[in-house]
Design a protein around this motif. Structure first.
Motif, mmCIF file in Angstrom:
data_model
loop_
_atom_site.group_PDB
_atom_site.id
_atom_site.type_symbol
_atom_site.label_atom_id
_atom_site.label_comp_id
_atom_site.label_asym_id
_atom_site.label_seq_id
_atom_site.Cartn_x
_atom_site.Cartn_y
_atom_site.Cartn_z
ATOM 1 N N THR A 47 -19.274 -51.632 -17.099
ATOM 2 C CA THR A 47 -20.170 -52.781 -17.222
ATOM 3 C C THR A 47 -20.543 -53.385 -15.871
ATOM 4 O O THR A 47 -21.151 -54.453 -15.820
ATOM 5 C CB THR A 47 -19.514 -53.868 -18.095
ATOM 6 N N ASN A 48 -20.176 -52.716 -14.804
ATOM 7 C CA ASN A 48 -20.571 -53.157 -13.458
ATOM 8 C C ASN A 48 -21.465 -52.089 -12.833
ATOM 9 O O ASN A 48 -21.013 -51.218 -12.079
ATOM 10 C CB ASN A 48 -19.336 -53.421 -12.589
ATOM 11 N N ILE A 49 -22.722 -52.166 -13.172
ATOM 12 C CA ILE A 49 -23.700 -51.144 -12.801
ATOM 13 C C ILE A 49 -23.823 -50.990 -11.289
ATOM 14 O O ILE A 49 -24.099 -49.906 -10.774
ATOM 15 C CB ILE A 49 -25.069 -51.493 -13.442
ATOM 16 N N PHE A 166 -27.576 -54.101 -21.314
ATOM 17 C CA PHE A 166 -26.326 -54.767 -20.937
ATOM 18 C C PHE A 166 -25.729 -54.199 -19.635
ATOM 19 O O PHE A 166 -24.606 -54.516 -19.284
ATOM 20 C CB PHE A 166 -25.287 -54.668 -22.064
ATOM 21 N N GLY A 167 -26.489 -53.348 -18.944
ATOM 22 C CA GLY A 167 -26.003 -52.758 -17.706
ATOM 23 C C GLY A 167 -24.851 -51.794 -17.900
ATOM 24 O O GLY A 167 -24.078 -51.535 -16.978
ATOM 25 N N GLY A 186 -30.906 -51.170 -11.119
ATOM 26 C CA GLY A 186 -30.008 -52.240 -11.536
ATOM 27 C C GLY A 186 -30.451 -53.568 -10.980
ATOM 28 O O GLY A 186 -31.639 -53.881 -10.933
ATOM 29 N N TRP A 187 -29.488 -54.363 -10.516
ATOM 30 C CA TRP A 187 -29.759 -55.658 -9.908
ATOM 31 C C TRP A 187 -28.525 -56.072 -9.104
ATOM 32 O O TRP A 187 -27.446 -55.545 -9.300
ATOM 33 C CB TRP A 187 -30.052 -56.706 -10.982
ATOM 34 N N ASN A 188 -28.730 -57.004 -8.208
ATOM 35 C CA ASN A 188 -27.577 -57.560 -7.488
ATOM 36 C C ASN A 188 -27.527 -59.079 -7.586
ATOM 37 O O ASN A 188 -26.558 -59.694 -7.170
ATOM 38 C CB ASN A 188 -27.593 -57.143 -6.015
ATOM 39 N N LEU A 189 -28.579 -59.666 -8.175
ATOM 40 C CA LEU A 189 -28.617 -61.121 -8.340
ATOM 41 C C LEU A 189 -29.041 -61.438 -9.768
ATOM 42 O O LEU A 189 -30.203 -61.301 -10.144
ATOM 43 C CB LEU A 189 -29.588 -61.742 -7.335
ATOM 44 N N ARG A 190 -28.060 -61.861 -10.538
ATOM 45 C CA ARG A 190 -28.293 -62.149 -11.956
ATOM 46 C C ARG A 190 -28.499 -63.640 -12.160
ATOM 47 O O ARG A 190 -27.722 -64.459 -11.655
ATOM 48 C CB ARG A 190 -27.090 -61.671 -12.770
ATOM 49 N N THR A 191 -29.541 -64.007 -12.907
ATOM 50 C CA THR A 191 -29.833 -65.428 -13.124
ATOM 51 C C THR A 191 -29.046 -66.017 -14.284
ATOM 52 O O THR A 191 -28.879 -67.229 -14.353
ATOM 53 C CB THR A 191 -31.326 -65.631 -13.428
#
Length: 256
Positions: A47-49, A166-167, A186-191
């Motif tokens: 769960t940590n893409i 859900f990554g 993916g992403w590195n900054l989730r809102t």
């Protein structure tokens, strides 16, 4: 580090502890603890893409020389999406929308509008099932292929970008992506706009953490995201940041 290597060392540790415990007649609780921690470890890495344990993904551009970031939106298109498109036009910003196949079937005109306005779309599976982490590799591949078919029918484009619901990334997802040929974004900054209801807290957090090369995760199925987005775009404008697409940031093709 690759999953196989990590997994190998964990099993070696487990066997070593079991042998040491058996030889010395020690209590068995260390083995029980390791047996419990192992599933927790698997869930954590799945769960940590951003960790790239199973699949190499594109999550942010380190040491990016320009004040550029990516805005990405998941789970649409919905009736909220046109409002987001208007804001992006207003502030001359571009984005990538990771669309669910079923949602594209409901709103084909919005999908076409996303493309028309110079944004990109990516694959977010056909159904966005909550069982994603338990699907077989064949089922995951079918979900991805079905989403691509819908997108192609509407736009004529063959999606190259994939963002797992859900990554969640695991060995089965890896095999599915190898079959379909997609690239993971993916992403590195989730809102946390899909979880939190405090718009001010969400915006302040992004402002505090924002760096060039960031990939920001938002959702275009949440009404509050419109307000959050405008505040972020105002902050970008005030601080000379430009929102660009992932294909521009990472120099890869969005479609194949």
């Amino acid at each position: 580090m690759k999953f196989r290597i990590i997994n190998f060392f964990i099993w070696i540790l487990l066997i070593a502890v079991a042998m040491y415990t058996g030889i010395n007649g020690l209590p068995l609780w260390p083995i029980a603890v390791l047996a419990i921690l192992y599933p927790v470890f698997l869930i954590t890495i799945s769960t940590n893409i951003r960790w790239n344990v199973f699949v190499k993904g594109y999550h942010h551009q380190k040491k990016h020389p320009k004040k550029e970031v990516c805005l990405t939106f998941d789970d649409g298109p919905t009736q909220v999406t046109p409002h987001i498109l208007e804001l992006l036009d207003k502030y001359d910003a571009k984005a990538c929308f990771f669309c669910i196949g079923k949602q594209m079937e409901k709103h084909p005109e919005i999908v076409q509008e996303i493309i028309k306005r110079g944004h990109t779309i990516g694959n977010h599976t056909y159904s966005h099932t909550r069982k994603m982490g338990f699907l077989s590799s064949k089922s995951i591949a079918r979900e991805i292929d079905a989403c691509n078919i819908v997108a192609n029918d509407i736009t004529g484009l063959n999606l190259h970008f994939f963002r797992p619901p859900f990554g969640i990334i695991n060995p089965k997802t890896k095999r599915a992506i190898q079959k379909t040929g997609h690239r993971v974004i993916g992403w590195n900054l989730r809102t946390y706009d899909a979880i939190l209801n405090n718009e001010t807290k969400i915006v302040d957090r992004v402002k505090r953490k924002l760096q060039p090369g960031d990939v920001i995760l938002l959702h275009d199925n949440k009404e509050q995201t419109v307000t959050i987005l405008e505040q972020l775009l105002i902050h970008f404008e005030s601080n000379e940041y430009q929102a660009i697409r992932p294909d521009q940031l990472f120099k890869i093709h969005a479609y194949i």
